[in-house]
Design an enzyme around this catalytic site. Structure first.
Site, short mmCIF file in Angstrom:
data_model
loop_
_atom_site.label_atom_id
_atom_site.label_comp_id
_atom_site.label_asym_id
_atom_site.label_seq_id
_atom_site.Cartn_x
_atom_site.Cartn_y
_atom_site.Cartn_z
N ARG A 104 0.77 -1.25 0.06
CA ARG A 104 -0.12 -0.06 -0.03
C ARG A 104 1.00 1.35 0.03
NH1 ARG A 104 -4.72 0.23 4.30
NH2 ARG A 104 -2.89 0.68 5.61
N THR A 108 -1.38 7.61 -0.24
CA THR A 108 -2.89 7.26 -1.12
C THR A 108 -3.56 6.19 -0.45
OG1 THR A 108 -1.77 6.00 -2.72
CG2 THR A 108 -1.78 8.04 -3.14
C1 PRP Z 1 -1.04 -4.85 4.33
C2 PRP Z 1 -1.60 -6.01 4.50
C3 PRP Z 1 -2.47 -6.10 3.24
C4 PRP Z 1 -3.08 -4.71 3.16
C5 PRP Z 1 -4.26 -4.41 3.40
O1 PRP Z 1 0.03 -4.92 3.44
O2 PRP Z 1 -1.03 -7.24 4.60
O3 PRP Z 1 -1.89 -6.60 2.05
O4 PRP Z 1 -2.06 -3.94 3.78
O5 PRP Z 1 -4.86 -3.17 3.31
P1 PRP Z 1 -5.82 -2.76 2.45
O6 PRP Z 1 -6.75 -3.72 2.56
O7 PRP Z 1 -6.15 -1.24 2.59
O8 PRP Z 1 -5.37 -2.77 0.86
P2 PRP Z 1 1.15 -3.66 3.31
O9 PRP Z 1 0.79 -2.93 2.10
O10 PRP Z 1 1.33 -3.18 4.64
O11 PRP Z 1 2.56 -4.60 2.68
P3 PRP Z 1 3.39 -5.64 3.48
O12 PRP Z 1 2.67 -6.82 3.75
O13 PRP Z 1 4.62 -5.84 2.51
O14 PRP Z 1 3.83 -5.07 4.89
N1 URA Z 2 -2.28 -3.34 7.01
C1 URA Z 2 -1.87 -3.84 8.02
O1 URA Z 2 -0.83 -4.54 8.23
N2 URA Z 2 -2.69 -3.61 9.03
C2 URA Z 2 -3.71 -2.98 8.85
O2 URA Z 2 -4.51 -2.40 10.07
C3 URA Z 2 -4.19 -2.33 7.67
C4 URA Z 2 -3.24 -2.61 6.79
#
Ligand code: PRP
Ligand code: URA
Length: 209
Positions: A104, A108
């Protein structure tokens, strides 16, 4: 409309409570996520098709049932979804594993794709898409769209903690995909983190913060 299955078995709730606690370190967090994924796997795979096999018990021949596990694929959304793979593989060791890399954007909150490697015959398989966190739902919706672009039409989404906003988004964009979660939390905060949630799942699994 897709169904939301909240798997609130006492052992899952107990383990999730330990994961939510900010004092729980990466080693225990990872271990608990693996255990919960295996327990949730029972429900996610509840209606897997069985095939007849001829075997002999020590007493007599019989026609018995076996899961046709070669038709399953587990696809974690990187990074945090990886934490749910081993638990599912302990249930279905012959499942194939694909990977979708999404993160993410911190401002944004929109997902950015950086990797996609899937089994060649993914379109023939039941796909279990894993990600512990379903927050805005953006990452899950984009990953589901990527799977569908590649011909998948039998997909289940398995998460640990979901926000109502994320569930609504997946249901609106992917009404054919059932969602399996251990808990539905209250809401998202201004940074799109789940409240009360468990913080950043990827960072807690891999110890990156
Ligand atoms: C986190 C989580 C999901 C996403 C959820 O990943 O593992 O993939 O955020 O958020 P959303 O429903 O708003 O899209 P992150 O982008 O932090 O990446 P990571 O797992 O590499 O830390
Ligand atoms: N991604 C995470 O890892 N935790 C949250 O609470 C939301 C997005």
């Amino acid at each position: 409309m897709s169904q939301v299955h909240v798997i609130d078995h006492p052992m899952i709730q107990h383990k999730l409570t330990i994961m939510r606690n900010k004092e729980t370190g990466s080693k225990d967090f990872r271990q608990l996520l693996t255990e919960i994924a295996m327990l949730m796997g029972y429900e996610v795979t509840r209606d897997l098709p069985l095939v007849d096999v001829e075997i002999e018990t020590p007493i007599c021949p019989m026609t018995a049932k076996k899961v046709s596990g070669r038709k399953l694929a587990i696809v974690p959304i990187l990074r945090a979804g990886i934490g749910m793979v081993d638990g599912l593989l302990s249930l279905v060791p012959v499942a194939k594993v694909g990977h979708i890399g999404l993160y993410r954007n911190e401002e944004t909150h929109k997902p950015v794709v950086y990797f996609c490697k899937l089994p060649e015959d993914i379109q023939e398989r039941l796909v279990i898409l894993t990600d512990p966190m379903l927050a805005t739902g953006g990452s899950a919706c984009d990953a589901l769209a990527m799977l569908k672009e590649r011909g998948c039409n039998n997909i289940r989404l398995m998460c640990l903690v979901a926000a109502p906003e994320g569930i609504a988004k997946v249901q609106a964009q992917h009404p054919d995909v059932d969602i399996f979660v251990a808990a539905v939390d209250e809401h998202l905060n201004p940074n799109a983190y789940i409240v009360p949630g468990l913080g950043d799942a990827g960072d807690r699994i891999f110890g990156t913060k």
